[in-house]
Design a protein around this motif. Structure first.
Motif, PDB file in Angstrom:
ATOM      1  N   VAL A 165       0.850  -1.188   0.000  1.00  0.00           N
ATOM      2  CA  VAL A 165       0.000   0.000   0.000  1.00  0.00           C
ATOM      3  C   VAL A 165       0.888   1.240   0.000  1.00  0.00           C
ATOM      4  O   VAL A 165       1.897   1.293   0.720  1.00  0.00           O
ATOM      5  CB  VAL A 165      -0.931   0.024   1.233  1.00  0.00           C
ATOM      6  N   GLN A 199       0.246   8.770  -0.850  1.00  0.00           N
ATOM      7  CA  GLN A 199       1.010   9.923  -1.324  1.00  0.00           C
ATOM      8  C   GLN A 199       0.301  11.209  -0.926  1.00  0.00           C
ATOM      9  O   GLN A 199      -0.854  11.436  -1.295  1.00  0.00           O
ATOM     10  CB  GLN A 199       1.171   9.867  -2.852  1.00  0.00           C
ATOM     11  N   ARG A 211      -3.523  10.553  -2.344  1.00  0.00           N
ATOM     12  CA  ARG A 211      -3.651   9.434  -3.285  1.00  0.00           C
ATOM     13  C   ARG A 211      -3.320   8.122  -2.581  1.00  0.00           C
ATOM     14  O   ARG A 211      -2.290   8.010  -1.908  1.00  0.00           O
ATOM     15  CB  ARG A 211      -2.742   9.638  -4.493  1.00  0.00           C
ATOM     16  N   SER A 232      -2.930   3.884  -3.163  1.00  0.00           N
ATOM     17  CA  SER A 232      -2.757   2.827  -4.157  1.00  0.00           C
ATOM     18  C   SER A 232      -2.403   1.527  -3.453  1.00  0.00           C
ATOM     19  O   SER A 232      -1.798   1.526  -2.374  1.00  0.00           O
ATOM     20  CB  SER A 232      -1.667   3.196  -5.167  1.00  0.00           C
ATOM     21  N   CYS A 233      -2.804   0.410  -4.072  1.00  0.00           N
ATOM     22  CA  CYS A 233      -2.526  -0.917  -3.521  1.00  0.00           C
ATOM     23  C   CYS A 233      -2.434  -1.892  -4.691  1.00  0.00           C
ATOM     24  O   CYS A 233      -3.143  -1.734  -5.702  1.00  0.00           O
ATOM     25  CB  CYS A 233      -3.637  -1.333  -2.548  1.00  0.00           C
ATOM     26  N   ASP A 234      -1.565  -2.892  -4.584  1.00  0.00           N
ATOM     27  CA  ASP A 234      -1.410  -3.858  -5.670  1.00  0.00           C
ATOM     28  C   ASP A 234      -2.345  -5.060  -5.532  1.00  0.00           C
ATOM     29  O   ASP A 234      -2.128  -6.090  -6.157  1.00  0.00           O
ATOM     30  CB  ASP A 234       0.045  -4.331  -5.768  1.00  0.00           C
ATOM     31  N   SER A 272     -10.212  -2.595  -7.355  1.00  0.00           N
ATOM     32  CA  SER A 272     -10.006  -1.377  -8.155  1.00  0.00           C
ATOM     33  C   SER A 272     -10.571  -0.131  -7.482  1.00  0.00           C
ATOM     34  O   SER A 272     -10.605   0.929  -8.108  1.00  0.00           O
ATOM     35  CB  SER A 272     -10.664  -1.558  -9.527  1.00  0.00           C
ATOM     36  N   VAL A 287     -10.970   3.206  -5.142  1.00  0.00           N
ATOM     37  CA  VAL A 287     -10.029   4.295  -4.841  1.00  0.00           C
ATOM     38  C   VAL A 287      -9.290   4.012  -3.545  1.00  0.00           C
ATOM     39  O   VAL A 287      -8.075   4.229  -3.436  1.00  0.00           O
ATOM     40  CB  VAL A 287     -10.786   5.637  -4.760  1.00  0.00           C
ATOM     41  N   CYS A 294      -9.004   0.759  -0.896  1.00  0.00           N
ATOM     42  CA  CYS A 294      -9.372  -0.618  -0.579  1.00  0.00           C
ATOM     43  C   CYS A 294      -9.242  -0.859   0.926  1.00  0.00           C
ATOM     44  O   CYS A 294      -8.778   0.007   1.670  1.00  0.00           O
ATOM     45  CB  CYS A 294      -8.502  -1.604  -1.354  1.00  0.00           C
ATOM     46  N   ALA A 332      -5.685  -0.367   2.277  1.00  0.00           N
ATOM     47  CA  ALA A 332      -5.311   1.029   2.527  1.00  0.00           C
ATOM     48  C   ALA A 332      -5.930   1.526   3.821  1.00  0.00           C
ATOM     49  O   ALA A 332      -5.290   2.255   4.592  1.00  0.00           O
ATOM     50  CB  ALA A 332      -5.747   1.897   1.349  1.00  0.00           C
TER      51      ALA A 332
END
Length: 277
Positions: free
Chosen positions: A104, A107, A155, A157-159, A163, A165, A167, A170
């Motif tokens: 995770v 930013q 912002r 993000s997670c891999d 999908s 914004v 999850c 996070a």
């Protein structure tokens, strides 16, 4: 005489409703409805310091309640296995159903050197500003700089395959970050590469500049700035924290016998108790 006309035992008839005799089941009782049943008190989350509360509010606004609930459960169960704070960003690892943990990234919006300098200036111009910051009490205008004014500016993000914004992974990382920030207020400033020790020196220098500016301001000259809080020193009996062996040693120099020495120490203790009563 018909059986229905015969009086029952002790001259009373058993109550009936149709073909149901209540004597078989007991008298009717009122069943408490669900609205009347006592409800368990709602569990409220503990209050967080303003910086942690703003981060939690950001993920709550950017995702649905289901992901928020599952993310909190992940954090509470210890699924956050890594957390690293850098200048303007946070990296976390969350163990999920896969063999490898999910990564995770959080930013924060960009801040210039001038933006960060406003933090020092604001703390220098605020009475007890740095002291309050050390306890986690940070004003909203400073949180706008240190974190973000709008939650959408952060912002996530997670891999993982989700999908969304934000999850659940996070959310779990933010929960862990908020808990750490609540325990250590310095973490909020570390998010912008600020060290509280160096920040204290910068605030001290900035305070001197502010003081010189106030000397040239007629209104500030007469009204002045609010005074800082008085220090709150630790209060403890001096005799309890003192070394009595040293006191006895000092009394030997003015005492002829050990009895005189003990009397002198006892007199000192009595005088101290009288003065501090």
């Amino acid at each position: 005489m018909a059986e229905s006309d015969r009086p029952g035992k002790q001259g009373r008839q058993r109550p009936k409703d149709g073909n149901v005799i209540y004597a078989n089941f007991g008298n009717r009782t009122r069943v408490t409805g669900s609205d009347d049943a006592p409800r368990a008190p709602r569990r409220t989350r503990p209050a967080f310091v303003p910086g942690a509360a703003r981060l939690l509010d950001a993920v709550t606004r950017l995702t649905d309640q289901g992901r928020v609930t599952r993310g909190r459960q992940y954090a509470a169960a210890g699924h956050v296995v890594g957390l690293e704070v850098a200048n303007g960003r946070v990296h976390g690892q969350v163990a999920g159903s896969q063999n490898e943990p999910f990564n995770v990234a959080i930013q924060l919006p960009y801040r210039s050197t001038d933006d960060i300098a406003k933090v020092t200036d604001r703390l220098a111009r605020t009475t007890n500003g740095l002291r309050r910051a050390r306890s986690g009490d940070v004003a909203d205008e400073l949180l706008d700089i240190l974190l973000a004014e709008d939650p959408s500016d952060i912002r996530f993000s997670c891999d993982c395959p989700d999908s969304a914004v934000v999850c659940k992974h996070a959310v779990a990382v933010v929960e862990k970050l908020a808990a750490k920030m609540d325990a250590d207020s310095a973490l909020l400033f570390q998010l912008r590469g600020l060290d509280l020790g160096r920040l204290e020196q910068a605030v001290s220098e900035q305070a001197k500049i502010v003081s010189r500016e106030s000397e040239d301001d007629t209104e500030l000259f007469w009204s002045g700035h609010p005074l800082p809080d008085l220090p709150d020193p630790k209060v403890a009996p001096a005799l309890d924290d003192s070394d009595l062996d040293l006191l006895h040693k000092a009394m030997r120099a003015v005492s002829y016998t050990s009895i005189d020495q003990l009397r002198a120490v006892s007199d000192i203790e009595d005088i101290y108790d009288h003065l501090t009563r």
